[in-house]
Design an enzyme around this catalytic site. Sequence first.
Site, PDB file in Angstrom:
ATOM      1  N   SER A 135       2.966  -3.724 -12.052  1.00 19.20           N
ATOM      2  CA  SER A 135       2.095  -3.689 -10.882  1.00 19.20           C
ATOM      3  C   SER A 135       0.657  -3.876 -11.350  1.00 19.20           C
ATOM      4  O   SER A 135       0.156  -3.093 -12.164  1.00 19.20           O
ATOM      5  CB  SER A 135       2.266  -2.328 -10.186  1.00 19.20           C
ATOM      6  N   LYS A 161       3.803  -7.646  -9.532  1.00 20.62           N
ATOM      7  CA  LYS A 161       3.318  -7.198  -8.219  1.00 20.62           C
ATOM      8  C   LYS A 161       1.799  -7.226  -8.225  1.00 20.62           C
ATOM      9  O   LYS A 161       1.166  -6.715  -9.146  1.00 20.62           O
ATOM     10  CB  LYS A 161       3.843  -5.777  -7.957  1.00 20.62           C
ATOM     11  N   LYS A 163      -1.701  -6.308  -6.230  1.00 21.46           N
ATOM     12  CA  LYS A 163      -2.322  -5.509  -5.167  1.00 21.46           C
ATOM     13  C   LYS A 163      -3.254  -6.411  -4.354  1.00 21.46           C
ATOM     14  O   LYS A 163      -4.011  -7.203  -4.937  1.00 21.46           O
ATOM     15  CB  LYS A 163      -3.120  -4.349  -5.773  1.00 21.46           C
ATOM     16  N   ASP A 188       1.385  -6.084  -2.726  1.00 20.41           N
ATOM     17  CA  ASP A 188       1.391  -4.716  -2.182  1.00 20.41           C
ATOM     18  C   ASP A 188       0.022  -4.439  -1.564  1.00 20.41           C
ATOM     19  O   ASP A 188      -0.996  -4.458  -2.256  1.00 20.41           O
ATOM     20  CB  ASP A 188       1.688  -3.705  -3.299  1.00 20.41           C
ATOM     21  N   GLU A 213       4.757  -5.628   0.336  1.00 20.60           N
ATOM     22  CA  GLU A 213       4.969  -4.181   0.372  1.00 20.60           C
ATOM     23  C   GLU A 213       3.917  -3.495   1.240  1.00 20.60           C
ATOM     24  O   GLU A 213       2.715  -3.757   1.091  1.00 20.60           O
ATOM     25  CB  GLU A 213       4.903  -3.660  -1.076  1.00 20.60           C
ATOM     26  N   ASP A 238       7.037   1.312   1.419  1.00 19.89           N
ATOM     27  CA  ASP A 238       6.804   2.281   0.341  1.00 19.89           C
ATOM     28  C   ASP A 238       6.364   3.586   1.024  1.00 19.89           C
ATOM     29  O   ASP A 238       7.207   4.431   1.370  1.00 19.89           O
ATOM     30  CB  ASP A 238       5.751   1.709  -0.625  1.00 19.89           C
ATOM     31  N   LYS A 262      10.679   5.906  -4.526  1.00 18.56           N
ATOM     32  CA  LYS A 262      10.011   6.729  -5.533  1.00 18.56           C
ATOM     33  C   LYS A 262      10.567   8.127  -5.338  1.00 18.56           C
ATOM     34  O   LYS A 262      10.351   8.727  -4.265  1.00 18.56           O
ATOM     35  CB  LYS A 262       8.494   6.740  -5.311  1.00 18.56           C
ATOM     36  N   GLY A 290       6.799   3.195  -8.852  1.00 17.49           N
ATOM     37  CA  GLY A 290       6.170   4.032  -9.870  1.00 17.49           C
ATOM     38  C   GLY A 290       4.904   4.660  -9.337  1.00 17.49           C
ATOM     39  O   GLY A 290       4.330   4.193  -8.343  1.00 17.49           O
TER      40      GLY A 290
HETATM   41  O1  OSB Z   1       1.768   1.550  -4.056  1.00 18.29           O
HETATM   42  O2  OSB Z   1       3.275   1.360  -5.525  1.00 18.29           O
HETATM   43  C1  OSB Z   1       2.165   1.791  -5.181  1.00 18.29           C
HETATM   44  C2  OSB Z   1       0.476   3.470  -8.170  1.00 18.29           C
HETATM   45  C3  OSB Z   1      -0.068   4.581  -7.563  1.00 18.29           C
HETATM   46  C4  OSB Z   1       0.091   4.749  -6.208  1.00 18.29           C
HETATM   47  C5  OSB Z   1       0.788   3.806  -5.463  1.00 18.29           C
HETATM   48  C6  OSB Z   1       1.355   2.692  -6.062  1.00 18.29           C
HETATM   49  C7  OSB Z   1       1.151   2.511  -7.439  1.00 18.29           C
HETATM   50  C8  OSB Z   1       1.627   1.338  -8.173  1.00 18.29           C
HETATM   51  C9  OSB Z   1       1.798   1.493  -9.673  1.00 18.29           C
HETATM   52  O3  OSB Z   1       1.808   0.253  -7.668  1.00 18.29           O
HETATM   53  C10 OSB Z   1       3.213   1.467 -10.104  1.00 18.29           C
HETATM   54  C11 OSB Z   1       3.381   1.910 -11.526  1.00 18.29           C
HETATM   55  O4  OSB Z   1       3.540   3.128 -11.786  1.00 18.29           O
HETATM   56  O5  OSB Z   1       3.363   1.050 -12.401  1.00 18.29           O
HETATM   57 MG    MG Z   2       3.310   0.504  -3.033  1.00 17.59          MG
END
Ligand code: OSB
Ligand code: MG
Length: 367
Positions: A135, A161, A163, A188, A213, A238, A262, A290
Amino acid sequence: MKIERAELREIPLRLKEYFEISSGGQQNRRILLLTLHGEGLEAWGECVAGEEPGYSNETTETAWHILTQFILPRVVGRELAEPEGVLAPVAWIRGHRMAKAAVEMAAWDMAARRDGVSLSAKLGGTKTEIPVGVSVGLQKSDEALHEKVAGYVADGYARVKIKIKPGRDVEMLAGLRERFPAVRFMADANSAYRLSDVARLKEMDRLGLMMIEQPLLYDDFLHHARLQAQLETPICLDESIESVDDMELALELGSCRIVNIKPGRVGGHASSKRIHDLMASRGFPVWCGGMLESGVGRAHNVALASLAGFTLPGDISASRRYWEQDIVDPEFEVHDGRMRVPTGPGMGVEPDRERIAALTVRKATFS
Ligand code: OSB
Ligand code: MG
């Protein structure tokens, strides 16, 4: 198995790089680690609450409060055959699923160790290796983003992924698609859009994304359904999904076609398994998300992702993607987009107890 004693600790861990999403950023993690002791066993869990209430309404501080004042005093001293019932005395507590999950997940680790099996096997996992992705947080510029992505592609991740947020979306993703035509990308938004942005979101249909996402608000199942009806790209929820009941509602309304599970967000492994089973029964894929966990939380995610229905690559990256040095041995590694599922008893990696003790900034003990 009897839970004779519990220790809750906070340890600071600094991410190698600042991680920014549409609702804010993180660099210095405040990680809560839970150790359960009983009958000669030691079991581990991690609370995934963040430092700020931007992703979830829970924070490190609320989780500490709820765990120390309400959950741990009621759970320590309990005798149980299986982990499923461990939260029964605190079922009356509303919400605070991340705080609850830390205890529930540690209880699964304990039960696996008691049975002399891996956490993966205890949860019903069958895979020996899992596909994993990475991510990538919001970057300052497209150039910086391309460089990050190129590095992760070289590391072999099975999907990347990205953001996104308004102003950093379609053009940015189109640039990536052009530069990396064969990479499996997904986006995401962490709730950065509204249904009124539908025209913008529909432009993403031409980018060949695996999924989008959480485009809309965390509690907005209806608008996600209206959006999904107008999008070809699957929506993955999510933040919205905190229980199997939420999942049923989302499927009934057509709010998504994929979910990121999660275990911390949904209250633990048992709840994760129920969501996995429901999705599998309807023929929908799931993957393991994660929360920038330490190696302890990662071990739990890897074990969960070994269940058969986790067919899509998870946000389960190598230890070195997050930390200069992880707190477990061996660290988690990625080869050819895959991670090995530990086979030793319980979570199957050893917490570095000395380093954890040295890092601890506060500790509460219950017996
Ligand atoms: O939206 O998936 C998410 C990390 C913190 C809070 C929300 C998210 C995330 C990530 C990181 O996308 C995922 C990772 O642990 O690598
Ligand atoms: Mg997410």
